[in-house]
Scaffold this active site. Structure first.
Site, PDB file in Angstrom:
ATOM      1  N   LYS A 287     -10.872   5.962 -11.236  1.00 56.80           N
ATOM      2  CA  LYS A 287      -9.501   5.592 -11.609  1.00 56.80           C
ATOM      3  C   LYS A 287      -9.258   5.680 -13.119  1.00 56.80           C
ATOM      4  O   LYS A 287      -8.157   5.975 -13.561  1.00 56.80           O
ATOM      5  CB  LYS A 287      -9.203   4.170 -11.133  1.00 56.80           C
ATOM      6  CG  LYS A 287      -9.099   4.061  -9.627  1.00 56.80           C
ATOM      7  CD  LYS A 287      -8.703   2.664  -9.223  1.00 56.80           C
ATOM      8  CE  LYS A 287      -8.686   2.552  -7.715  1.00 56.80           C
ATOM      9  NZ  LYS A 287      -8.337   1.214  -7.245  1.00 56.80           N
TER      10      LYS A 287
ATOM     11  N   HIS B 120      -3.877  -7.048  -1.315  1.00 56.14           N
ATOM     12  CA  HIS B 120      -3.830  -5.672  -1.817  1.00 56.14           C
ATOM     13  C   HIS B 120      -4.087  -4.623  -0.736  1.00 56.14           C
ATOM     14  O   HIS B 120      -4.368  -3.474  -1.030  1.00 56.14           O
ATOM     15  CB  HIS B 120      -4.789  -5.464  -2.984  1.00 56.14           C
ATOM     16  CG  HIS B 120      -4.692  -6.508  -4.031  1.00 56.14           C
ATOM     17  ND1 HIS B 120      -3.509  -6.812  -4.654  1.00 56.14           N
ATOM     18  CD2 HIS B 120      -5.621  -7.347  -4.549  1.00 56.14           C
ATOM     19  CE1 HIS B 120      -3.709  -7.796  -5.526  1.00 56.14           C
ATOM     20  NE2 HIS B 120      -4.974  -8.142  -5.480  1.00 56.14           N
TER      21      HIS B 120
ATOM     22  N   ARG C 226      -7.200  12.219   0.087  1.00 55.17           N
ATOM     23  CA  ARG C 226      -7.461  12.393   1.520  1.00 55.17           C
ATOM     24  C   ARG C 226      -6.171  12.228   2.281  1.00 55.17           C
ATOM     25  O   ARG C 226      -5.139  11.880   1.710  1.00 55.17           O
ATOM     26  CB  ARG C 226      -8.436  11.314   1.982  1.00 55.17           C
ATOM     27  CG  ARG C 226      -7.879   9.942   1.654  1.00 55.17           C
ATOM     28  CD  ARG C 226      -8.771   8.824   2.112  1.00 55.17           C
ATOM     29  NE  ARG C 226      -8.539   7.626   1.336  1.00 55.17           N
ATOM     30  CZ  ARG C 226      -7.571   6.745   1.550  1.00 55.17           C
ATOM     31  NH1 ARG C 226      -6.707   6.940   2.529  1.00 55.17           N
ATOM     32  NH2 ARG C 226      -7.429   5.682   0.795  1.00 55.17           N
TER      33      ARG C 226
ATOM     34  N   GLU D 244      -6.081  -4.071 -16.443  1.00 55.86           N
ATOM     35  CA  GLU D 244      -4.725  -3.574 -16.275  1.00 55.86           C
ATOM     36  C   GLU D 244      -3.777  -4.761 -16.304  1.00 55.86           C
ATOM     37  O   GLU D 244      -4.117  -5.837 -15.803  1.00 55.86           O
ATOM     38  CB  GLU D 244      -4.621  -2.875 -14.915  1.00 55.86           C
ATOM     39  CG  GLU D 244      -3.659  -1.713 -14.889  1.00 55.86           C
ATOM     40  CD  GLU D 244      -3.840  -0.849 -13.656  1.00 55.86           C
ATOM     41  OE1 GLU D 244      -4.389   0.257 -13.780  1.00 55.86           O
ATOM     42  OE2 GLU D 244      -3.432  -1.273 -12.576  1.00 55.86           O
TER      43      GLU D 244
HETATM   44  P1  ADP Z   1      -4.602   3.949   2.906  1.00 50.54           P
HETATM   45  O1  ADP Z   1      -3.520   3.873   1.938  1.00 50.54           O
HETATM   46  O2  ADP Z   1      -4.860   5.299   3.452  1.00 50.54           O
HETATM   47  O3  ADP Z   1      -4.489   2.906   3.917  1.00 50.54           O
HETATM   48  P2  ADP Z   1      -6.798   2.394   2.145  1.00 50.54           P
HETATM   49  O4  ADP Z   1      -7.137   2.164   0.726  1.00 50.54           O
HETATM   50  O5  ADP Z   1      -6.267   1.271   2.927  1.00 50.54           O
HETATM   51  O6  ADP Z   1      -5.845   3.604   2.072  1.00 50.54           O
HETATM   52  O7  ADP Z   1      -8.071   2.979   2.876  1.00 50.54           O
HETATM   53  C1  ADP Z   1      -8.040   3.785   4.024  1.00 50.54           C
HETATM   54  C2  ADP Z   1      -9.236   3.518   4.855  1.00 50.54           C
HETATM   55  O8  ADP Z   1     -10.419   3.786   4.161  1.00 50.54           O
HETATM   56  C3  ADP Z   1      -9.270   2.094   5.292  1.00 50.54           C
HETATM   57  O9  ADP Z   1      -9.636   2.107   6.632  1.00 50.54           O
HETATM   58  C4  ADP Z   1     -10.309   1.456   4.385  1.00 50.54           C
HETATM   59  O10 ADP Z   1     -11.022   0.454   5.073  1.00 50.54           O
HETATM   60  C5  ADP Z   1     -11.188   2.616   4.048  1.00 50.54           C
HETATM   61  N1  ADP Z   1     -11.659   2.626   2.655  1.00 50.54           N
HETATM   62  C6  ADP Z   1     -10.922   2.823   1.551  1.00 50.54           C
HETATM   63  N2  ADP Z   1     -11.661   2.845   0.444  1.00 50.54           N
HETATM   64  C7  ADP Z   1     -12.922   2.635   0.854  1.00 50.54           C
HETATM   65  C8  ADP Z   1     -14.169   2.543   0.170  1.00 50.54           C
HETATM   66  N3  ADP Z   1     -14.274   2.676  -1.137  1.00 50.54           N
HETATM   67  N4  ADP Z   1     -15.266   2.324   0.912  1.00 50.54           N
HETATM   68  C9  ADP Z   1     -15.169   2.198   2.248  1.00 50.54           C
HETATM   69  N5  ADP Z   1     -14.024   2.285   2.943  1.00 50.54           N
HETATM   70  C10 ADP Z   1     -12.923   2.499   2.268  1.00 50.54           C
HETATM   71  P1  ADP Z   2      -7.083   0.544  -4.071  1.00 48.11           P
HETATM   72  O1  ADP Z   2      -7.862   1.672  -4.612  1.00 48.11           O
HETATM   73  O2  ADP Z   2      -7.910  -0.572  -3.588  1.00 48.11           O
HETATM   74  O3  ADP Z   2      -6.035   0.997  -3.110  1.00 48.11           O
HETATM   75  P2  ADP Z   2      -4.938   0.258  -6.024  1.00 48.11           P
HETATM   76  O4  ADP Z   2      -5.138   0.434  -7.480  1.00 48.11           O
HETATM   77  O5  ADP Z   2      -4.267   1.353  -5.306  1.00 48.11           O
HETATM   78  O6  ADP Z   2      -6.339  -0.073  -5.353  1.00 48.11           O
HETATM   79  O7  ADP Z   2      -4.138  -1.082  -5.805  1.00 48.11           O
HETATM   80  C1  ADP Z   2      -4.002  -1.673  -4.540  1.00 48.11           C
HETATM   81  C2  ADP Z   2      -2.917  -2.733  -4.572  1.00 48.11           C
HETATM   82  O8  ADP Z   2      -3.228  -3.738  -5.553  1.00 48.11           O
HETATM   83  C3  ADP Z   2      -1.541  -2.235  -4.961  1.00 48.11           C
HETATM   84  O9  ADP Z   2      -0.815  -1.717  -3.884  1.00 48.11           O
HETATM   85  C4  ADP Z   2      -0.916  -3.499  -5.525  1.00 48.11           C
HETATM   86  O10 ADP Z   2      -0.486  -4.353  -4.503  1.00 48.11           O
HETATM   87  C5  ADP Z   2      -2.071  -4.170  -6.217  1.00 48.11           C
HETATM   88  N1  ADP Z   2      -2.136  -3.776  -7.643  1.00 48.11           N
HETATM   89  C6  ADP Z   2      -2.866  -2.784  -8.174  1.00 48.11           C
HETATM   90  N2  ADP Z   2      -2.689  -2.696  -9.503  1.00 48.11           N
HETATM   91  C7  ADP Z   2      -1.814  -3.650  -9.834  1.00 48.11           C
HETATM   92  C8  ADP Z   2      -1.225  -4.083 -11.063  1.00 48.11           C
HETATM   93  N3  ADP Z   2      -1.512  -3.518 -12.221  1.00 48.11           N
HETATM   94  N4  ADP Z   2      -0.358  -5.126 -11.023  1.00 48.11           N
HETATM   95  C9  ADP Z   2      -0.067  -5.737  -9.863  1.00 48.11           C
HETATM   96  N5  ADP Z   2      -0.590  -5.382  -8.684  1.00 48.11           N
HETATM   97  C10 ADP Z   2      -1.450  -4.353  -8.656  1.00 48.11           C
END
Ligand code: ADP
Ligand code: ADP
Ligand code: MG
Length: 497
Positions: free
Chosen positions: A119, A238, A295, A203
């Site tokens: 990231k 989240h 993906r 952040e």
């Molecule tokens: P989406 O927006 O597609 O729902 P998610 O972040 O919720 O993205 O992840 C999609 C799927 O992949 C979920 O089933 C989650 O449990 C799995 N997943 C996401 N990141 C990881 C990770 N780093 N390690 C293992 N499983 C992950």
């Molecule tokens: P992941 O890889 O687990 O999906 P993200 O960076 O996409 O992580 O963030 C997942 C969720 O966490 C976001 O949809 C939001 O709800 C919360 N989040 C992430 N970054 C921030 C931020 N800077 N401020 C507030 N909420 C955040």
């Protein structure tokens, strides 16, 4: 033009494996499934043209065993591998290994995946490409003193985020310096345990925000398109629970503007195939890029319902070197789609996992209803894998039609034997702020949705109990009047009257 794909090994399980098998069927491509000991009786094994056992239940020994999967694909003569989501889908060694073995990986290149998976690196590229990002550290924050300095500058509250996090994990909130100091060590340890690397960044924690993301597709000729937005603000810890398109707050002008930024973001990392650019939107309407998911997304059917496109078929076309068969201006949004992620978790008990046999289930259908699931009556939900058991989607000409359809479909959806998130979704579909489109990532807490759900369930239980008492009374009256004692239950008693 690349090589035409004639067979695909699907390195996944559950509903997403079935989703890819369906696309293969439509394309006349041979589908090859893999399965663990736990999934011997899973539907994806039955539906695929071929299926191969790859190991024990534990993911590390089966669905995460890259060498075994590639070896199986080779032995089966697969041209390509589709990783689905989760498991190996975001592991940059996977496309590389496929490549080495002469197989097409249906997804981005290892290089693009490496860049988007980190990231911090990705954020740096985005800043350079003038894509707006959330204020915070410019790189990995190696020690707590540096973190405190950056947090002081950005202003509290801040988030400590794992640079390699995903699925909502590896994110911790710090409201002040004291909390930051407390959380820092734990956050790095957690990140190390979950993602293998302890790298953290800071952040600014944005408040009352919406999560709005853009579906992307980019081909090997440099053409990139966005397939509009999805609003995914209904979250718990989240993690997304409900997604919809269009977003109630994105008008056509904003859609074009942020969509163009998303396409630019994809170009900046030389992205290939389907992906998602995630943004946060603050109450003033500013958008901030957070990450690219490299993906097919869980919620991709939302986009399919409003665009009429088949994202998996598009993925295959792009993977075999074809150009995207449409221009940005050819795309139109039609109506509204909503998705509820049905998880095998108990919303009344802090989302405790709920697994085991499902002796009976009733899957809803009807106009505007789509269900992507691996459930069938008599199946078993395993505790080894993701808790997602079904994605329930509805489409309507507008939000309200989709919402009412969703409410009815949730009533029809019966899953016996396990607890699921369905009761929570029923409450949400009737909740006035949801109906108004008043969403934010803290929606559930902000509008005390769990309290509502608990009240509703208590009321329902009471109603059921008093109905049962009434039925019993009616029954004893009938028996006294000389009605046959066998006629039990009020429905039958009414017929007899
Ligand atoms: P989406 O927006 O597609 O729902 P998610 O972040 O919720 O993205 O992840 C999609 C799927 O992949 C979920 O089933 C989650 O449990 C799995 N997943 C996401 N990141 C990881 C990770 N780093 N390690 C293992 N499983 C992950
Ligand atoms: P992941 O890889 O687990 O999906 P993200 O960076 O996409 O992580 O963030 C997942 C969720 O966490 C976001 O949809 C939001 O709800 C919360 N989040 C992430 N970054 C921030 C931020 N800077 N401020 C507030 N909420 C955040
Ligand atoms: Mg994310």
């Amino acid at each position: 033009m690349g090589k035409k794909i004639t067979s695909i090994l699907i390195a996944n399980r559950g509903e997403i494996a079935l989703r890819v098998i369906r696309a293969c069927r439509e394309l006349g491509i041979k589908s090859i499934a893999v399965y663990s000991d736990e999934d011997v009786r899973a539907v994806h094994v039955k539906r695929a043209d071929e299926a191969y056992h790859i190991g024990p239940a534990a993911p590390a020994q089966s669905y995460l065993n890259m060498a075994k999967i590639v070896e199986t694909a080779k032995a089966a003569g697969a041209d390509a591998i589709h990783p689905g989501y989760g498991f190996l889908s975001e592991n940059e060694n996977f496309p590389e290994l496929c490549d080495k073995n002469g197989m097409i990986f249906i997804g981005p290149t290892a290089k693009a995946m490496d860049l988007t998976g980190d990231k911090m690196k990705c954020k740096a590229v985005m800043k350079k490409a003038k894509v707006p990002t959330v204020p915070g550290s410019d790189g990995i924050v190696s020690d707590v003193e540096k973190a405190a300095d950056i947090a002081h500058e950005a202003g509290y509250p801040v988030l400590l985020k794992s640079a390699f996090g995903g699925g909502g994990r590896g994110i911790r909130l710090a409201n002040d310096e004291k909390q930051l100091r407390q959380e820092f060590e734990m956050a790095s340890a957690e990140s190390k345990a979950a993602f293998g690397k302890s790298a953290l960044f800071v952040e600014k924690y944005l408040q009352r925000i919406r999560h709005i993301e853009f579906q992307l597709i980019r081909d090997s000729h440099g053409n990139g398109r966005h397939l509009f937005e999805r609003e995914c603000s209904v979250q718990r810890r989240h993690q997304k629970l409900i997604e919809m398109s269009p977003s109630p707050v994105v008008d056509q002008k904003t859609r074009e503007r942020i969509g163009e930024i998303a396409v630019r973001a994809a170009a900046a990392v030389d992205y290939l195939n389907a992906g998602t650019a995630e943004f946060l939107r603050d109450p003033e309407g500013n958008f901030y890029f957070i990450e690219i998911n490299s993906r097919l997304q869980v919620e991709h059917p939302v986009t399919e319902l409003v665009t009429g496109l088949d994202l998996v078929k598009l993925q295959v076309a792009v993977a075999q070197g074809e150009e995207i068969p449409f221009k940005q201006e050819d795309l139109k949004m039609n109506g509204c789609a909503i998705e509820c992620r049905v998880n095998a978790e108990d919303p009344f008990y802090d989302f405790a996992p709920s697994v085991g046999p499902v002796p009976y289930c009733n899957i809803p259908y009807g106009p505007g209803v789509r269900v992507d699931t691996y459930l069938y009556p008599g199946c078993t939900v395993s505790g080894f894998y993701d808790s997602l058991v079904a994605k329930l989607l509805t489409w309507g000409r507008n939000f309200d039609e989709a919402r009412v359809r969703m409410r009815n479909a949730l009533d029809e959806f019966v899953i016996e034997g396990i607890n699921t998130t369905i009761p929570l979704y029923k409450t949400i579909m009737d909740e006035k702020n949801f109906i108004k489109g008043e969403l934010s990532t803290d929606y559930l807490e902000r509008f005390k949705v769990f309290d509502r759900m608990n009240e509703e369930s208590k009321k329902e239980a009471e109603e059921k109990a008093s109905a049962a008492v009434a039925a019993a009374l009616l029954h004893s009256e009938l028996v006294k009047k000389g009605a046959p004692a066998k006629s039990s239950g009020w429905k039958q008693a009414r017929v007899n009257l």
